[in-house]
Design a protein around this motif. Structure first.
Motif, short mmCIF file in Angstrom:
data_model
loop_
_atom_site.label_atom_id
_atom_site.label_comp_id
_atom_site.label_asym_id
_atom_site.label_seq_id
_atom_site.Cartn_x
_atom_site.Cartn_y
_atom_site.Cartn_z
N TRP A 274 46.09 58.37 55.81
CA TRP A 274 46.72 57.42 54.61
C TRP A 274 45.77 56.55 54.88
O TRP A 274 45.98 56.30 55.79
N TYR A 275 45.45 55.57 54.05
CA TYR A 275 44.57 54.74 53.90
C TYR A 275 44.18 53.61 52.63
O TYR A 275 43.97 53.82 51.81
N SER A 276 44.30 53.02 52.50
CA SER A 276 43.97 51.59 51.89
C SER A 276 41.79 51.47 51.90
O SER A 276 41.85 51.34 52.97
N ALA A 277 41.19 51.67 50.41
CA ALA A 277 40.12 50.97 51.05
C ALA A 277 39.66 49.67 50.33
O ALA A 277 40.01 49.34 49.32
N LEU A 278 38.93 49.06 50.78
CA LEU A 278 38.50 47.80 49.76
C LEU A 278 36.72 48.35 49.33
O LEU A 278 36.58 48.70 50.96
N THR B 69 29.54 42.31 39.49
CA THR B 69 30.24 43.30 38.19
C THR B 69 30.85 44.47 38.66
O THR B 69 31.01 44.61 37.60
N ASN B 70 31.11 44.25 40.38
CA ASN B 70 31.33 44.93 40.49
C ASN B 70 32.31 44.20 41.82
O ASN B 70 32.41 44.98 43.24
N PRO B 71 33.73 43.63 41.58
CA PRO B 71 33.83 42.45 42.33
C PRO B 71 35.13 43.71 43.15
O PRO B 71 34.91 44.78 43.40
N VAL B 72 35.38 42.84 44.42
CA VAL B 72 35.89 44.28 45.69
C VAL B 72 37.87 43.95 44.84
O VAL B 72 38.63 42.90 45.08
N SER B 73 37.62 45.46 44.97
CA SER B 73 39.03 46.11 44.45
C SER B 73 39.38 47.07 45.94
O SER B 73 38.68 47.17 46.52
N GLU B 74 41.01 47.12 45.57
CA GLU B 74 41.91 48.58 46.12
C GLU B 74 42.27 49.57 45.73
O GLU B 74 42.42 49.51 44.68
N GLY C 32 51.36 47.62 43.36
CA GLY C 32 51.24 46.20 43.55
C GLY C 32 51.70 45.05 43.19
O GLY C 32 52.15 44.93 42.67
N ARG C 33 51.57 44.06 43.93
CA ARG C 33 52.49 42.66 44.30
C ARG C 33 51.24 41.74 42.78
O ARG C 33 50.32 41.90 43.43
N ASP C 34 52.24 40.39 42.84
CA ASP C 34 51.63 39.72 41.76
C ASP C 34 50.49 39.02 42.83
O ASP C 34 51.58 37.62 42.88
N GLN C 35 50.10 39.41 42.82
CA GLN C 35 49.11 37.90 44.02
C GLN C 35 48.06 37.73 43.43
O GLN C 35 47.17 38.84 42.62
N ALA C 36 47.88 36.42 43.48
CA ALA C 36 46.35 35.84 43.00
C ALA C 36 45.24 36.39 43.25
O ALA C 36 44.96 36.11 44.97
N ALA C 37 44.33 36.93 43.19
CA ALA C 37 42.93 37.58 43.58
C ALA C 37 42.14 35.96 44.42
O ALA C 37 42.50 35.19 43.88
#
Length: 200
Positions: free
Chosen positions: A126-130, A139-144, A175-180
């Motif tokens: 199980w993993y998160s991916a950036l 036009t393709n900003p980094v997302s999780e 997801g938490r309400d964190q500013a990108a």
């Protein structure tokens, strides 16, 4: 102990060997199989997969010899497809635009041995991916994203190797309400913060 707390770390030290930049020499037990799967997930989700020479090295290090040639051909078709590459912001030869940093990083948070035998194992990671492009005007900003890969492993030539794997979405936390962060902060973080060798 491990029996009463199966999600606790085993306490076993990481491997000391490497195959190129990828950890190697995993123990022939459940901990070794789980550790191999986590490290292989990182390699297969890395930005190295987008460059032919690095991709070939990853395939040779991760896959069982019996399937490596076929997988190399399949992966070449995907990662050298110009339409795919341009859709994620890369050039046809896999390079990011000037001033941009391409980010593809896998971050395991846990593993689970589904089945285990002397010569084969099934392990889920199980993993998160950036993933995305860091830079002004991307036009393709980094997302999780969150995924679970299930690896079929084979014991061959003294190590665990991948014979096949599948991927599914999630589990996905709220997801938490964190500013990108800014594009520059993301680019700096990926260049400055190194990854890990994983040991179950």
């Amino acid at each position: 102990d491990g029996a009463s707390n199966p999600t606790a770390a085993s306490g076993v030290k990481p491997v000391t060997g490497k195959n190129g930049t990828i950890p190697a020499g995993f123990a022939r037990d459940e901990q070794g199989a789980a550790s191999a799967a986590a490290n292989y997930a990182v390699a297969l989700g890395s930005d190295g997969m987008y460059y032919k020479v690095q991709r070939d090295a990853i395939v040779d290090a991760v896959y069982a010899p019996a399937v490596a040639t076929a997988r190399r051909g399949d992966l070449d078709k995907v990662y050298s497809n110009a339409d795919f590459l341009t859709s994620i912001g890369l050039s046809a030869d896999g390079r990011p635009p000037a001033g941009m940093t391409f980010i593809s990083r896998t971050n395991p948070v846990g593993s689970k041995v589904e089945k285990f035998g002397a010569d084969s194992a099934t392990v889920s990671v199980w993993y998160s991916a950036l993933f995305g492009m860091a830079g002004e005007g991307s036009t393709n900003p980094v997302s999780e994203s969150w995924f679970t890969n299930t690896f079929e492993l084979t014991w061959v030539d003294g190590d665990w190797k991948v014979s096949d794997f599948t991927q599914k979405d999630g589990p996905v936390p709220v997801g938490r309400d964190q500013a990108a962060s800014s594009a520059q902060e993301m680019a700096d973080a990926v260049q400055q913060f190194g990854g890990f060798t994983y040991a179950r």
